[in-house]
Structures are given as C-alpha cells and as structure tokens.
Design an enzyme around this catalytic site. Structure first.
Site, PDB file in Angstrom:
ATOM      1  N   GLU A   1       0.800  -1.226   0.000  1.00 32.60           N
ATOM      2  CA  GLU A   1       0.000   0.000   0.000  1.00 32.60           C
ATOM      3  C   GLU A   1       0.835   1.281   0.000  1.00 32.60           C
ATOM      4  OE1 GLU A   1      -0.070  -2.263   2.439  1.00 32.60           O
ATOM      5  OE2 GLU A   1      -0.190  -1.336   4.426  1.00 32.60           O
ATOM      6  N   ASN A   2       2.152   1.160   0.135  1.00 32.65           N
ATOM      7  CA  ASN A   2       2.968   2.365  -0.028  1.00 32.65           C
ATOM      8  C   ASN A   2       3.162   2.716  -1.503  1.00 32.65           C
ATOM      9  OD1 ASN A   2       4.528  -0.057   0.018  1.00 32.65           O
ATOM     10  ND2 ASN A   2       6.399   1.156   0.098  1.00 32.65           N
TER      11      ASN A   2
END
Lengths: 219, 231, 219, 231
Positions: free
Chosen positions: A46-47
C-alpha cells in the site's frame, strides 16, 4: 497445532488464480512463500506498488524500493508504481481481491482490533483501517489465544476497533473459522492433531460447530 | 517560462516560522526530504505541526526534529520505531493525531484538487469517527474528512527541472506526490535538477505548477529501515 | 474602437510575470500572440497540458497533441502532461493565476453566461463552469454588444448562467471595465477614439464613471 | 502474474449488451478508442448510455454510434461539432445530460478511488445545480456530485502490457486515465502491446489492476479535428 509457517501455508490455499492480494505485516507476509506454482497472484504494497517480488540480493538492495513493512524488496516484470492516494484509491474501490492481516482481537460479528492497546502501545493504524473498511474479503492470521492464554476470538472486542463487521475468515494455530453474517465463529477445519474440545476451550466468542470438523489438508 | 530554482535547503525554507504547519513527504525513511529536515533542525524553528505518514526514527528523519523538540503536534498514520516520540507522547509534550493512511493521502489530494472534503469508509465504527460526520451512500457508511490546509509542503523527488516538474523514483513516490499538490508553498528537493526540456513531459509525476521552490539536494544518506535480503 | 486583435493586445497587458494562464476559445486564444518579451507566462490547456507552445509546423503536427479548442499545438521545454482529473484539480485548487474567456453576457454582479442559448445552441459548458467557479482572477474578452446591437453588459444575465459573481474585469472593443464587489461596471479605460458617451449607450448594466477616463495605452 | 490480453476489439467487448452504461475515453477525437467504437457499431448494441467528454463528429468517434442510433443517453461536457447529435437532441430521440468537464473527470476519479461522491464548486448558481445538494465549506458553496457507476470503461492508450498497465501519449491521456479506473470492467486498446517487463514501472499512468482486458488495436486513423499550423 500449527506454527506460524503452517498458518501461512494454510492461508495460501485461500488464494485463487489471478487474485490481487494485500499482505499485512507478520504472519501474512509469510503467505507469499507458499503460493502454489499454478496460481497467478499479484501482491500490492500500500505504499505504492503492484507486482511486489521477493527480497533483493545484497547487491540489488535499493533504499527507494520498500514494502509497507519498510523492508527492502524487488519488483516483478509487469509491476507498477503509484502514489499513496492512488494506492488507497484502488483499495477503497475494492480492486484488491483479498486482504490478509494480523489481529489482536476479532469479535464474533467480524469486528477487528489490531492497532492500539490503550496506555501501552500507540503505533498507529497505518493502512489497516482503510484495508478493513474496503476489502472484499479479509482473512485474519493470528494466534488463537494471547500470551496470557486468553482467547482472541471474543463476543465483543475489548481493544479499540480497527474496523467493524469486516473479517470473513480466521486462520489460527488451532483452526480455520468463518465469521457468520448473523454472528458467530463457524468452525471449518481443525489443525492437525487438534481436537474440537481444544478449540472450544480457546474460543470465548460464540462457536458454531456443525457435523464432523475435518482436519486441515496440506499437500 | 518560470524559474523556481533556489540555491539550497536554507534558501528554500527561509520563511518557515514558529507555529507553521508543514507536510513532509516520505514513507518510513523512504523518500524523505533529508536536506530540508537538516535545515529545519539547524534553523531551530519551533512549535511546528507536522503532517507526515511517519515520524522517522530516533536519529533520522523527523526524529531529528523531535529530538530538538521542534514539533508541537504530529498528524501521522504510523509512529512506531521511535522511542523519543513515544516518550514525548506519554509525557504530553507532543500532541499526536493518528489517522488512517488513506485518509492522510486523500486529505492531501483533496487540498491539491480544490476539494474541501472527501468521504472515506476508513475508521467508521472506530474512535477515529468520534466527532465526525457520518453519511450513508448506497448502504455503506463514510466519514467526512476535511482537506488539509498546510502552509508548506516539503517533498523529495528523484529528478526535477527548474519549472518545478518532478519525477519520483520507485516507492519513494509515496506521499510526496499528493503532498506536493497540497502545500500553499511547496518546496521540492531533488537528487538531480535539470533545465526545462530535460524531462519528458509525459513522464512527469508532479506538474511544476504545484511547486514553488526547487533545489538540488546533496549528501543523501537514504537510510534503510529494514534491510531484508534473500539468502 | 478595437478589433479582436486589439482586445487581445490590451488583455495581454494584464498578464504579470510568472503567471499561469488559461485561455478560452476565440479572442482569448489570440492573447498568447501579444505577451511582452520580458514576461514569463505558462499557458495551461485544460485537456491536460501546462507549457503550451505555438501551433506546429506542418511536419510537426501530432494528432495526440491538441489544446482544449482541439487545435494541434506544440509543447515548450518544461511542459508537463496530466490527465483531466488533475487538470481540473489544479484549476479548482486555484493554481491558475488568470483565466481569460469569452462571454455572451456579463451582469453587473460579475455573473457570466457563455454556454447555452435555450432552443438555439446547446454545445455544452465544457470546462467553463469549472474555470469560472475556481479562478482567482477572470477577465472576459468580448464584444460590448451582440449582433442585434444589444448590450452584453447587463443588470442581470438573461441567458443560463455559467457562474456567479466571478468576473473581475471585462475588455471589449470599446472599453476596459472592472466589476465592483458591490455591483456595477466601473469604467477604467476607453478604446482609442471611443467616447464615454458611446460606452454609456452600449452598457445596459450599472456603469460607474469616476473622474476622467483615460484612453487605453498600447506600446 | 495476470494475462489480460484478448485478441481484438470484438473479443474485448463481447459481453456489452443493450442498455449498458459505457464510459469512452478521449477529448474531441484525440485519444478515442477507435477500434472498440468500430466494433460496437458492427455489434449493433443499442440503448446505450455513453459517458464521454464529447460526442465525436458526424462521421467519426461516437458520431458513428449516433448515426446507428445506438445511444439512448449521452452524458458529456461539450457536444458541438456534430449535426446528427443536434438533430437527435432536438427531436427528443437522444437524452442528453451536460455536466461541467471537471465534474465529469471527478465523477470518474471518485469511482476509481472508491469515493461515493465529491464536492465541486462548478455549476453553483447555474441550472447544473438544480436538484443537487449544496454545501458551504469555508465560505464557499459546493455541489455534491455522485461517483459514476458504469458497467464498462473503454479507453485508448499508447503502450500497454499484458498485465493491463497503460501509458498514454501527450494530451491523448485526457479522460482515458480517470475512466480506466472507473469501469466495473475496463477495456483498453493500445497502439503497442508488450510483455510484462516491457514498460518502466515508474512511467505507468494506469496500473494494471484497473484494467480487465487489453488488446493491440490496428489501423488507427487518429483524425485531427482542427489542424492548425504556424505559417
């Protein structure tokens, strides 16, 4: 009874072909090691990465390429990079087929607590609240009881919640359980050598047992 | 066209003053504006509100500003890995607002897109929802979250040109792209600063219109938080 | 009295150094030809381009590179491309310093109508409603009266509105006028050879005249 | 990883049926999915709701679908340059909803970002605001506009890979990027289709997760609406 690797191995069986999957920190990260060869799966971090590959070799380490657990990683062919807003955009738009994450507590309604112990631990929720609020399918990987021997499968969570009515399945060292829409943990499978009685004792929330409960199968 | 080039971090942050609200790009220690953070520490500006996904580690990143007690309030999604942070939090020296990571990203994006607020499902039913407006759309509950309103956004990019156009590298893009759009003044430090025409217009991640000052940074340490390798 | 080029030339004087400018279709497009040499300006085209350059030479025509008026164009060094969402994002976030557009009517309150003539013309508003709802500074370039000789500077617009209380300045073939916050067209300059009396006759909305009105200066 | 490659436009649109809602990328005739439009005309599917910034010209783009009376409703921001369109509109054969261009883009983006609705200042005080919720934030009025909910998004990109990753060229990016994120099923036609690894992950505009089917188009006409050259 399963070890962490065993839990990861059992969860890996839940991954279907062509799934986009987000793996949380801890046991969920290990799941990547047990994906069957014939299954196509794409891991989202999710980064800002789709197509996350394994850890790099020493000489391929790149400080600009990490996963959401801040570990150095690699990209597979076909990977793509995007910013945090688009990353959570695709999470909220339910483009991720499966989210696997750890938990401190799960309630029989599917509520999950995994981000805060008041007065003790305040690390923050990171992306967990977004993931649990949006995921189509959430599997929790955790120990059945905590270090004090208390059940983590509860009628109601005692810790601050991360999300409500979102967990679909739980895999622990003892069992695989589904969370029923009407509430309750439905026992699906026993870990090798674990009796239903043992699972009963370790589960404080409502446990639903119907018929014979098979032992988990590994191949 | 425009020339937004300034000499260095000091000249880029010269007008940041006590009590300002700053956005700082990066995820963990990946893609953080190292030069500007050093300059802020040197400058000694205090009582800052910092909006950043993380708070660095004890001796790097925003952790350096925490050591100097320059931060009054921290808005972040994850602040583990930082003992000094935890100490200041427990003693009440530091005010901390923890928000979901997606909410952090969307509140930045909202500011950059002129949206006053956005709806997000993250945090519904949790303590994050306390005091916030909840609204149901198509059977699902959402929280109304307000766009950030920060005086400065400080970001780190890989390449930039003097027009302020930015290209990030790999996962160092993270919050930098959304924050670059969100500052009333946006300051960008880059590893390589080129003249206009040196970047392919099609490959630019942040158009220069969002960036007010840009400089080529130096001595990047790019510390790795968790080096993991395949045996 | 000015021709279209004259209106464009006068508006070009309003552009300050380091301005980001969005030019509408028609007379506004001509403004780009009169930017003083010592002024840095960057033109935005709302279909997704900053750093719009002049029309291409015959052999540089690219079907994939057009402006919001669908004309083939070029990019200047330092240009950037973005999608429609980000384009209107930067417009709504007021990153554009000046918007110049045409109008069918402007009211003394700064309302503008330029997208629809009921029963006659339904082309759509395109990006105009976004631009007028968000621009920090809007200059309207238009003829003072329509083809029927009726004033286009009115107490109230008769046509469907594009936006309300947004126009700051108007440049016509006869005059430069500011829209006062409290309402009214304040006469700032006369076109060469045009009398205040002529402007009065052509203006149906409230006209505010204070002191001597200078003639426009061109260099 | 995934293989989203299909043979051609026909196989990409096979399950589009009468009454469906389609988003179609492009701005004017720039960046329109020519191959899919041809296939839709050939297929003869009817009663479509089309969401697209423009409606093509009489004999190209969505204009071809209008000629065949395949479109029941058109949601667009600008529909000039099309006599057949105007005729159908005036006779009431065609239902048309004109919305601001930014609203069109944001309603696509909202769908792709899981936002149920967004606030925009565009259209406040105009007939666009009729029947819509108006809300004041910080002294300024905004309209609440709902995310689109389209069965299919059909976009055109420059390059793509079999994972569905897309790169657009110049201003042909326009609505394609936002729409690609917004379809329940997204179909992409590209000028050049490569294997995974053939595109730089850092340069991808639309991550493959948003794209369900992709094929390499052929015979692109790329008609120019207003050729303007410097004398």
């Amino acid at each position: 009874m399963l070890d962490k690797e065993g839990i990861a191995k059992r969860i890996a069986q839940e991954i279907q072909n062509n799934y986009y999957v987000n793996l949380g920190i801890g046991i969920p990260t290990l799941v990547a090691n047990y994906i069957p060869k014939n299954i196509n799966v794409c891991f989202q971090s999710e980064n800002g990465l789709l197509g996350m590959g394994p850890f790099p070799s020493e000489d391929a380490v790149d400080a600009d390429l990490i996963n959401a657990g801040k570990q150095t990683i690699t990209m597979l062919p076909g990977a793509s990079i995007f910013d945090s807003a688009m990353s959570f955009g695709m999470i909220h738009a339910q483009k991720i087929d499966l989210t696997i994450l750890g938990a401190m507590e799960v309630s029989e309604m599917g509520d999950i607590a995994n981000w805060k112990i008041p007065g003790k631990m305040v690390k923050g929720m990171g992306g967990a609240m977004d993931l649990v609020a949006s995921a189509k399918n959430i599997i929790v990987a955790m120990q059945h009881v905590n270090k004090e021997g208390e059940s983590k499968l509860l009628p109601k969570c005692s810790l601050p919640l991360t999300g409500i009515r979102c967990v679909k399945k739980i895999v622990t060292e003892l069992a695989v359980l589904a969370v029923l829409p009407e509430g309750g943990f439905k026992l699906l499978e026993r870990a090798p050598g674990v009796s239903v009685e043992t699972i009963k004792k370790a589960t404080l929330g409502k446990l639903v047992i119907e018929g014979d409960i098979p032992e988990m199968a590994f191949n | 066209m425009m020339n937004k080039k300034v000499k260095d971090a000091e000249s880029a942050i010269f007008d940041i003053k006590d009590g300002d609200t700053l956005m700082l790009g990066g995820f963990g220690l990946c893609g953080i504006p190292e030069n500007c953070i050093s300059a802020l520490v040197k400058m000694g500006v205090k009582n800052l509100t910092c909006i950043s996904n993380n708070a660095g580690v004890d001796d790097f990143g925003i952790g350096l500003m925490l050591q100097q007690k320059q931060v009054k309030k921290m808005i972040a999604s994850y602040v583990g890995e930082n003992a000094e942070f935890e100490r200041q939090l427990l003693t009440g020296e530091l005010d901390v607002e923890l928000i979901p990571q997606g909410t952090l990203a969307f509140r930045c994006m909202a500011a950059g897109y002129g949206m006053p607020a956005i709806y997000t499902p993250a945090g519904v039913g949790t303590e994050v929802a306390i005091g916030k407006e909840i609204r149901n759309f198509n059977g699902k509950d959402y929280l109304l979250e307000m766009a950030f309103n920060a005086s400065f956004a400080i970001v780190k990019a890989w390449k930039g040109d003097t027009e302020g156009n930015l290209i990030y590298k790999a996962t160092a893009r993270n919050f930098n792209a959304a924050m670059a759009m969100a500052g009333k003044i946006t300051i960008a430090e880059v590893e390589e600063l080129v003249e206009p025409g040196g970047l392919d217009p099609n490959e630019i991640h942040t158009p220069g219109i969002y960036v007010h000052r840009i400089f080529q940074g130096s001595n990047y340490e790019k510390r790795i938080e968790k080096k993991t390798i395949t045996k």
